[in-house]
Design a protein around this motif. Structure first.
Motif, PDB file in Angstrom:
ATOM      1  N   GLN A  42       0.878  -1.484   0.118  1.00 33.59           N
ATOM      2  CA  GLN A  42       0.006  -0.032  -0.124  1.00 33.59           C
ATOM      3  C   GLN A  42       0.790   1.303   0.141  1.00 33.59           C
ATOM      4  O   GLN A  42       0.667   2.270  -0.615  1.00 33.59           O
ATOM      5  CB  GLN A  42      -0.975   0.018   1.133  1.00 33.59           C
ATOM      6  N   ARG A  43       1.942   1.338   0.657  1.00 29.12           N
ATOM      7  CA  ARG A  43       2.764   2.451   1.074  1.00 29.12           C
ATOM      8  C   ARG A  43       3.428   2.502  -0.623  1.00 29.12           C
ATOM      9  O   ARG A  43       3.499   3.735  -1.076  1.00 29.12           O
ATOM     10  CB  ARG A  43       3.852   2.301   1.950  1.00 29.12           C
TER      11      ARG A  43
ATOM     12  N   SER B 170       2.312   1.792  -3.279  1.00 23.12           N
ATOM     13  CA  SER B 170       1.402   2.030  -4.534  1.00 23.12           C
ATOM     14  C   SER B 170       1.248   3.505  -4.545  1.00 23.12           C
ATOM     15  O   SER B 170       0.852   4.010  -5.573  1.00 23.12           O
ATOM     16  CB  SER B 170       0.118   1.540  -4.091  1.00 23.12           C
TER      17      SER B 170
ATOM     18  N   LEU C 119       1.188  -7.140  -3.576  1.00 24.15           N
ATOM     19  CA  LEU C 119      -0.370  -6.987  -3.433  1.00 24.15           C
ATOM     20  C   LEU C 119      -1.137  -7.868  -4.220  1.00 24.15           C
ATOM     21  O   LEU C 119      -2.181  -8.777  -3.809  1.00 24.15           O
ATOM     22  CB  LEU C 119      -1.072  -5.796  -3.851  1.00 24.15           C
TER      23      LEU C 119
ATOM     24  N   ASN D 193      -5.929  -8.735  -4.850  1.00 27.98           N
ATOM     25  CA  ASN D 193      -6.248  -7.477  -4.030  1.00 27.98           C
ATOM     26  C   ASN D 193      -6.652  -6.226  -5.065  1.00 27.98           C
ATOM     27  O   ASN D 193      -5.963  -6.138  -5.892  1.00 27.98           O
ATOM     28  CB  ASN D 193      -4.830  -7.109  -3.461  1.00 27.98           C
TER      29      ASN D 193
ATOM     30  N   LEU E 189      -6.463  -3.042  -4.638  1.00 25.00           N
ATOM     31  CA  LEU E 189      -5.598  -2.206  -5.074  1.00 25.00           C
ATOM     32  C   LEU E 189      -4.479  -2.722  -5.854  1.00 25.00           C
ATOM     33  O   LEU E 189      -3.894  -1.871  -6.750  1.00 25.00           O
ATOM     34  CB  LEU E 189      -4.899  -1.663  -3.607  1.00 25.00           C
TER      35      LEU E 189
END
Length: 248
Positions: A140-141, A143, A158, A162, A164
């Motif tokens: 997430q970071r 991305s 991910l 997922n 994201l």
């Protein structure tokens, strides 16, 4: 048997095999002696690195984390062993409860070749309960980065399951299609079988290797591929690459 003697043609593999057997039998002193014999010959550098890697893996598989680092450093110096060393650095980091380091090492293994068996094993470690939450947070970071490499890493962490991860993949595709250097590769497409040069009536009679290609035996007919599927026509070259890869 002369080939297996210290000066023989099979000295290196014989000593490496002896090291592995001795280690498996629990005789570390004899394993160390075999390693010392290998290290005495500069031309046996790869076998020395393989032996060091085997001893490090043996220790880590038994939960021992003392003394493995120099062995993995030696193994990493050989390009063919670097992915193995990277994977086991990840395993060592897990044993030492260094989750971030484990993720970094596993990600490096996956980045090298996502379809390699070691990468598959690394991905399995990343999706296990011990690392999965931190791996997702790291993805997430990454991305949110503007760097293409970070986005690739985010997608690798991910994955397609997922939401994201799928979003990052779509963003990557848009970015690469817009890039002048990468765009041509992404626009390549497989030429339908009916349009392969093999069937052209203007060509003379097919050679034996061309006939093998026509039968779908790309492994046997491979030498004829470069002439028929010319690199001057990108889609044809891409088609040949796909078929040759499928044939191994």
């Amino acid at each position: 048997m002369r080939d297996a003697q210290p000066e023989g043609r099979l000295a290196a593999p014989s000593l490496l095999a002896a090291l592995r057997v001795d280690e498996r039998l629990g005789d570390r002193a004899q394993a160390a002696a075999a390693l010392a014999q290998l290290a005495a010959r500069r031309e046996f550098r790869l076998e020395v690195a393989s032996g060091e890697l085997f001893l490090a893996v043996s220790d880590l598989a038994r939960g021992r984390t003392v003394g493995f680092r120099p062995r993995l450093v030696t193994a990493s110096a050989q390009s063919t062993l670097a992915p193995f060393a990277g994977y086991w650095r990840g395993r060592a980091a897990e044993l030492e409860r260094r989750g971030s380091d484990a993720i970094t090492n596993y990600l490096d293994v996956i980045r090298r070749d996502p379809y390699d068996p070691l990468a598959v094993a690394a991905r399995r470690r990343l999706t296990a309960p011990a690392l999965a939450p931190n791996a997702v947070v790291t993805g997430q970071r990454l991305s949110a980065s503007r760097r293409t490499r970070d986005l690739v890493d985010a997608w690798l962490l991910l994955g397609e399951s997922n939401p994201l991860g799928r979003t990052v993949r779509a963003a990557l595709a848009r970015r690469l299609v817009a890039d002048r250097e990468t765009s041509p590769f992404l626009r390549l497409s497989r030429v339908p079988t009916a349009r392969w040069p093999l069937w052209s009536r203007a060509r003379p009679a097919a050679t034996g290797e061309e006939a093998l290609l026509a039968l779908g035996l790309w492994g046997d007919g491979a030498p004829a591929a470069s002439d028929l599927f010319t690199r001057g026509e990108a889609d044809l070259a891409f088609t040949a690459a796909l078929e040759l890869a499928r044939a191994g």
